[in-house]
Design an enzyme around this catalytic site. Structure first.
Site, PDB file in Angstrom:
ATOM      1  N   SER A  84       0.837  -1.194   0.000  1.00  0.00           N
ATOM      2  CA  SER A  84       0.000   0.000   0.000  1.00  0.00           C
ATOM      3  C   SER A  84       0.871   1.244   0.000  1.00  0.00           C
ATOM      4  CB  SER A  84      -0.910  -0.014   1.239  1.00  0.00           C
ATOM      5  OG  SER A  84      -1.762   1.103   1.246  1.00  0.00           O
ATOM      6  N   ASP A  85       0.347   2.316  -0.573  1.00  0.00           N
ATOM      7  CA  ASP A  85       1.065   3.585  -0.561  1.00  0.00           C
ATOM      8  C   ASP A  85       0.051   4.717  -0.476  1.00  0.00           C
ATOM      9  OD1 ASP A  85       3.876   4.737  -0.891  1.00  0.00           O
ATOM     10  OD2 ASP A  85       2.719   5.939  -2.318  1.00  0.00           O
ATOM     11  N   THR A  86       0.428   5.771   0.218  1.00  0.00           N
ATOM     12  CA  THR A  86      -0.477   6.901   0.452  1.00  0.00           C
ATOM     13  C   THR A  86       0.170   8.195  -0.027  1.00  0.00           C
ATOM     14  OG1 THR A  86      -1.431   5.825   2.397  1.00  0.00           O
ATOM     15  CG2 THR A  86      -1.743   8.198   2.217  1.00  0.00           C
TER      16      THR A  86
END
Length: 204
Positions: A84-86
């Site tokens: 995941s990446d934000t």
């Protein structure tokens, strides 16, 4: 039915959120001396005219590719890999992680009194199948004066966080309104992630 998932992230918040929904996981992160195919920091450089949604999904896919290579290289037990990446977007401008306190101050000054977007991409590799999803939320910041920004930066909390703040920390005192996924703003949208894991055979 999978007994566990590999988490390709060092974020303690993502671990906490997986634990919250009862998902057993093991870390699959880069270690000193690993022959990583690309510098992790280089992965997070936005391309010219790249939208925030394209950016965060591309970075997540590249990080998942690196984790897959890591799994094979180490000869670890086969299991799905979650990545995941934000990122934070103010208009068309992508706000990454501040490298210095001055950058953190500048980001917070830009966010002060404005509404911005937080985008978190999730990707799961299960065998040959790759499942992806994207969570988009909006966050409205109250105005912050210079003293408030300086005090928040001095706390050290903004460093290492997209947009120079953590919704689960002291910055909550300045967040007037959220529309979307609180856990997505933290770094792992629980609802969307649970759906992806279910589609891969996890019992949640």
């Amino acid at each position: 039915m999978h007994p566990f998932v590999y988490l390709a992230s060092q974020s303690p918040r993502r671990r906490q959120l997986l634990e919250q929904i009862g998902v057993d996981h093991r870390l699959l992160v880069a270690q000193d001396g690993d022959p990583e195919p690309q510098d992790p920091e280089a992965l997070e450089v936005a391309l010219a005219r790249e939208s925030a949604s394209d950016y965060v999904q591309r970075v997540t896919a590249l990080k998942l590719d690196a984790a897959l290579a890591r799994l094979e290289r180490r000869g670890l037990e086969a299991a799905p890999i979650l990545c995941s990446d934000t990122t934070v977007s103010l208009g068309r401008h992508i706000l990454g992680k501040p490298e210095t306190p001055l950058q953190a101050q500048e980001m917070l000054q830009a966010l002060s009194g404005k509404t911005h977007r937080v985008l978190t991409a999730v990707a799961l590799q299960s065998g040959r199948k790759r499942l992806t999803t994207l969570s988009v939320s909006t966050v409205q910041f109250a105005p912050m004066d210079a003293a408030q920004i300086d005090a928040y930066v001095a706390s050290g909390e903004p460093m290492g966080k997209a947009g120079a703040y953590g919704v689960q920390g002291r910055a909550a005192a300045y967040i007037a309104k959220i529309n979307g996924s609180y856990s997505g703003i933290m770094g792992l949208p629980v609802f969307e992630t649970a759906n992806v894991l279910r589609a891969a055979g996890f019992a949640i």
